[in-house]
Design a protein around this motif. Structure first.
Motif, PDB file in Angstrom:
ATOM      1  N   THR A 178     -11.937  -2.656  -8.427  1.00 32.89           N
ATOM      2  CA  THR A 178     -10.789  -2.752  -9.326  1.00 32.89           C
ATOM      3  C   THR A 178     -10.674  -1.448 -10.092  1.00 32.89           C
ATOM      4  O   THR A 178     -11.632  -0.681 -10.193  1.00 32.89           O
ATOM      5  CB  THR A 178     -10.940  -3.934 -10.309  1.00 32.89           C
ATOM      6  OG1 THR A 178      -9.705  -4.098 -11.026  1.00 32.89           O
ATOM      7  CG2 THR A 178     -12.069  -3.715 -11.305  1.00 32.89           C
ATOM      8  N   PRO A 180      -3.081   0.578 -11.161  1.00 30.74           N
ATOM      9  CA  PRO A 180      -2.733  -0.286 -10.020  1.00 30.74           C
ATOM     10  C   PRO A 180      -2.406   0.493  -8.753  1.00 30.74           C
ATOM     11  O   PRO A 180      -2.451  -0.071  -7.654  1.00 30.74           O
ATOM     12  CB  PRO A 180      -1.520  -1.066 -10.528  1.00 30.74           C
ATOM     13  CG  PRO A 180      -0.951  -0.238 -11.640  1.00 30.74           C
ATOM     14  CD  PRO A 180      -2.115   0.452 -12.272  1.00 30.74           C
ATOM     15  N   ARG A 197      -4.226   2.485  -7.373  1.00 29.60           N
ATOM     16  CA  ARG A 197      -5.443   2.625  -6.577  1.00 29.60           C
ATOM     17  C   ARG A 197      -5.626   1.451  -5.605  1.00 29.60           C
ATOM     18  O   ARG A 197      -6.509   1.491  -4.745  1.00 29.60           O
ATOM     19  CB  ARG A 197      -6.655   2.726  -7.498  1.00 29.60           C
ATOM     20  CG  ARG A 197      -6.624   3.903  -8.469  1.00 29.60           C
ATOM     21  CD  ARG A 197      -6.582   5.226  -7.730  1.00 29.60           C
ATOM     22  NE  ARG A 197      -7.855   5.514  -7.091  1.00 29.60           N
ATOM     23  CZ  ARG A 197      -8.033   6.472  -6.182  1.00 29.60           C
ATOM     24  NH1 ARG A 197      -6.992   7.201  -5.777  1.00 29.60           N
ATOM     25  NH2 ARG A 197      -9.224   6.691  -5.659  1.00 29.60           N
ATOM     26  N   LYS A 198      -4.804   0.429  -5.749  1.00 30.41           N
ATOM     27  CA  LYS A 198      -4.915  -0.758  -4.887  1.00 30.41           C
ATOM     28  C   LYS A 198      -4.788  -0.388  -3.416  1.00 30.41           C
ATOM     29  O   LYS A 198      -5.575  -0.848  -2.579  1.00 30.41           O
ATOM     30  CB  LYS A 198      -3.842  -1.771  -5.268  1.00 30.41           C
ATOM     31  CG  LYS A 198      -3.827  -3.055  -4.426  1.00 30.41           C
ATOM     32  CD  LYS A 198      -2.771  -4.019  -4.962  1.00 30.41           C
ATOM     33  CE  LYS A 198      -2.808  -5.368  -4.236  1.00 30.41           C
ATOM     34  NZ  LYS A 198      -2.298  -5.257  -2.861  1.00 30.41           N
ATOM     35  N   ASP A 199      -3.800   0.440  -3.085  1.00 33.07           N
ATOM     36  CA  ASP A 199      -3.595   0.807  -1.688  1.00 33.07           C
ATOM     37  C   ASP A 199      -4.800   1.543  -1.124  1.00 33.07           C
ATOM     38  O   ASP A 199      -5.193   1.319   0.031  1.00 33.07           O
ATOM     39  CB  ASP A 199      -2.341   1.669  -1.546  1.00 33.07           C
ATOM     40  CG  ASP A 199      -1.061   0.888  -1.784  1.00 33.07           C
ATOM     41  OD1 ASP A 199      -1.115  -0.364  -1.729  1.00 33.07           O
ATOM     42  OD2 ASP A 199      -0.013   1.516  -2.034  1.00 33.07           O
ATOM     43  N   GLU A 234      -7.661  -0.941  -0.483  1.00 34.47           N
ATOM     44  CA  GLU A 234      -7.416  -1.800   0.680  1.00 34.47           C
ATOM     45  C   GLU A 234      -7.455  -1.021   1.985  1.00 34.47           C
ATOM     46  O   GLU A 234      -7.785  -1.595   3.035  1.00 34.47           O
ATOM     47  CB  GLU A 234      -6.090  -2.527   0.505  1.00 34.47           C
ATOM     48  CG  GLU A 234      -6.143  -3.556  -0.619  1.00 34.47           C
ATOM     49  CD  GLU A 234      -4.844  -4.332  -0.805  1.00 34.47           C
ATOM     50  OE1 GLU A 234      -4.886  -5.426  -1.387  1.00 34.47           O
ATOM     51  OE2 GLU A 234      -3.789  -3.822  -0.354  1.00 34.47           O
ATOM     52  N   TRP A 245      -9.224  -6.012  -3.231  1.00 39.29           N
ATOM     53  CA  TRP A 245      -8.719  -5.503  -4.506  1.00 39.29           C
ATOM     54  C   TRP A 245      -8.698  -6.637  -5.520  1.00 39.29           C
ATOM     55  O   TRP A 245      -8.195  -7.723  -5.257  1.00 39.29           O
ATOM     56  CB  TRP A 245      -7.319  -4.929  -4.342  1.00 39.29           C
ATOM     57  CG  TRP A 245      -6.632  -4.626  -5.655  1.00 39.29           C
ATOM     58  CD1 TRP A 245      -5.710  -5.395  -6.298  1.00 39.29           C
ATOM     59  CD2 TRP A 245      -6.832  -3.477  -6.482  1.00 39.29           C
ATOM     60  NE1 TRP A 245      -5.319  -4.805  -7.468  1.00 39.29           N
ATOM     61  CE2 TRP A 245      -5.987  -3.621  -7.614  1.00 39.29           C
ATOM     62  CE3 TRP A 245      -7.631  -2.342  -6.390  1.00 39.29           C
ATOM     63  CZ2 TRP A 245      -5.927  -2.670  -8.632  1.00 39.29           C
ATOM     64  CZ3 TRP A 245      -7.575  -1.393  -7.402  1.00 39.29           C
ATOM     65  CH2 TRP A 245      -6.736  -1.553  -8.502  1.00 39.29           C
ATOM     66  N   TYR A 246      -9.261  -6.361  -6.697  1.00 45.26           N
ATOM     67  CA  TYR A 246      -9.229  -7.327  -7.789  1.00 45.26           C
ATOM     68  C   TYR A 246      -8.248  -6.830  -8.847  1.00 45.26           C
ATOM     69  O   TYR A 246      -8.265  -5.648  -9.216  1.00 45.26           O
ATOM     70  CB  TYR A 246     -10.610  -7.485  -8.415  1.00 45.26           C
ATOM     71  CG  TYR A 246     -11.653  -8.049  -7.466  1.00 45.26           C
ATOM     72  CD1 TYR A 246     -11.820  -9.419  -7.318  1.00 45.26           C
ATOM     73  CD2 TYR A 246     -12.444  -7.196  -6.696  1.00 45.26           C
ATOM     74  CE1 TYR A 246     -12.771  -9.943  -6.449  1.00 45.26           C
ATOM     75  CE2 TYR A 246     -13.393  -7.708  -5.828  1.00 45.26           C
ATOM     76  CZ  TYR A 246     -13.557  -9.074  -5.708  1.00 45.26           C
ATOM     77  OH  TYR A 246     -14.494  -9.574  -4.838  1.00 45.26           O
ATOM     78  N   ALA A 247      -7.419  -7.719  -9.347  1.00 42.36           N
ATOM     79  CA  ALA A 247      -6.393  -7.327 -10.314  1.00 42.36           C
ATOM     80  C   ALA A 247      -6.990  -6.828 -11.617  1.00 42.36           C
ATOM     81  O   ALA A 247      -6.379  -6.016 -12.316  1.00 42.36           O
ATOM     82  CB  ALA A 247      -5.461  -8.503 -10.597  1.00 42.36           C
TER      83      ALA A 247
END
Length: 356
Positions: free
Chosen positions: A43, A47, A49-51, A54, A60-62
């Protein structure tokens, strides 16, 4: 079970390239994989960094709460800015997770002490990423000193000097803009010099005396410091740390991150071993040791690299698997040394004794 599942809290540049790709072996073709650890998720406050997370096939943790609530995660690696280390480590330990935290353990010794107590009370393994002790050449240097190849050692100097903070964007980062982060040259890099001195000589530092460099940079933290250390065995050594030295460029900067150890029969010098490098052929410099007997010089190079981050992770995972948790006390001790350096520098170089 012989593998511990980890998740990363914080997925910035160092976390991605050093901890995830190297430490957890996501770039396995280059560095291999750890023996007892698997990275399963991450995490980050950003946000975007989510891509990236994955793309590595990780979950990915919110937020951190969601990560800590996952029963599949047994341990976490905290790689965030310094101020957040203590609160994040606290909630992770309270959630029953084992923890590796990037150095420093906390921004002050009071917070660090509470983390050590909490980990011990919960029987959880708490490790700080003092990764430079895992460098092949640093381990070789320790052996050479211990085996008497330098004769009687009576002095050493550790160097971590480079340019950081001249650029306004760098000056605005937490390392330069907020003294409360325990960044600056003392918290950011003298901390490495402290544990490396204790590692090389297998002895703890008992006192510190320090002075700040003259102020020439437009940053909120100190520009640099000269630090004198006395070890419990009586050996004296020094550390020179700064954010103000250009060193010619990247090559000069990286090769200058090292140490000299002086003995009656020889001097031992390291080049590039006080950094994030592990000795791979594709790294920007070739690390080496130089044994100088004053009539001839012999270079020692790394034949087979061993990743320094991976070694820290495997050691932590092993401590969980064997039921012998790491206490975190080394991290507390290191914070005390950083505090002592600042206390001395604000008191005209007064000698500060270390009592823990």
């Amino acid at each position: 079970m012989n593998t511990i599942k980890y998740a990363l809290v914080g997925f910035g540049g160092i976390a991605e390239n050093r901890i995830a790709k190297e430490g957890f072996g996501l770039d396995a073709e280059r560095v291999g994989r750890p023996n007892h650890a698997e990275l399963v998720g991450a995490t980050d406050l950003n946000p975007a960094r989510k891509d990236v997370v994955e793309q590595f096939g990780l979950k990915w943790y919110a937020n951190t709460d969601a990560l800590l609530a996952d029963p599949d995660v047994q341990a976490v690696f905290i790689a965030t800015n310094n101020r957040t280390h203590a609160p994040l480590t606290t909630v992770a330990l309270e959630a029953g997770k084992h923890v590796i935290v990037d150095k420093p353990l906390a921004v002050n010794s009071e917070e660090a002490g509470k983390l050590v107590e909490l980990a011990q009370a919960r029987n959880l393994s708490l490790s700080v990423d003092h990764m430079m002790t895992k460098n092949v050449l640093n381990r070789k240097a320790r052996e050479m000193i211990r085996d008497g190849q330098l004769g009687t050692v009576n002095d050493a100097c550790f160097h971590m000097e480079f340019a950081y903070g001249y650029d306004p964007a760098e000056a605005a980062t937490w390392r330069c803009a907020d003294p409360g982060e325990l960044g600056g040259p003392i918290g950011d890099v003298a901390s490495h010099c402290f544990y490396m001195a204790e590692f090389l000589f297998d002895c703890r530092i008992r006192s510190i005396a320090a002075t700040y460099y003259p102020k020439t940079m437009s940053i909120a933290v100190e520009d640099g410091a000269l630090i004198l250390m006395t070890l419990e065995n009586g050996l004296t050594c020094s550390a020179r740390v700064s954010f103000r030295d250009f060193r010619g460029g990247l090559g000069g900067t990286l090769s200058g991150l090292g140490f000299e150890v002086y003995g009656s029969d020889a001097a031992l010098r390291s080049y590039g071993t006080l950094f994030q490098l592990s000795g791979y052929a594709d790294e920007p410099i070739r690390q080496r040791l130089e044994l100088d007997t004053f009539t001839k010089q012999e270079n020692v190079f790394i034949d087979k690299p061993e990743n320094i981050y991976q070694a820290v992770i495997d050691e932590h995972a092993g401590s969980i698997l064997t039921g012998k948790p790491i206490s975190g006390e080394d991290g507390l001790h290191n914070v005390l040394l950083c505090e002592a350096a600042h206390r001395s520098a604000t008191r005209d170089g007064e000698i500060v004794e270390i009592t823990v």
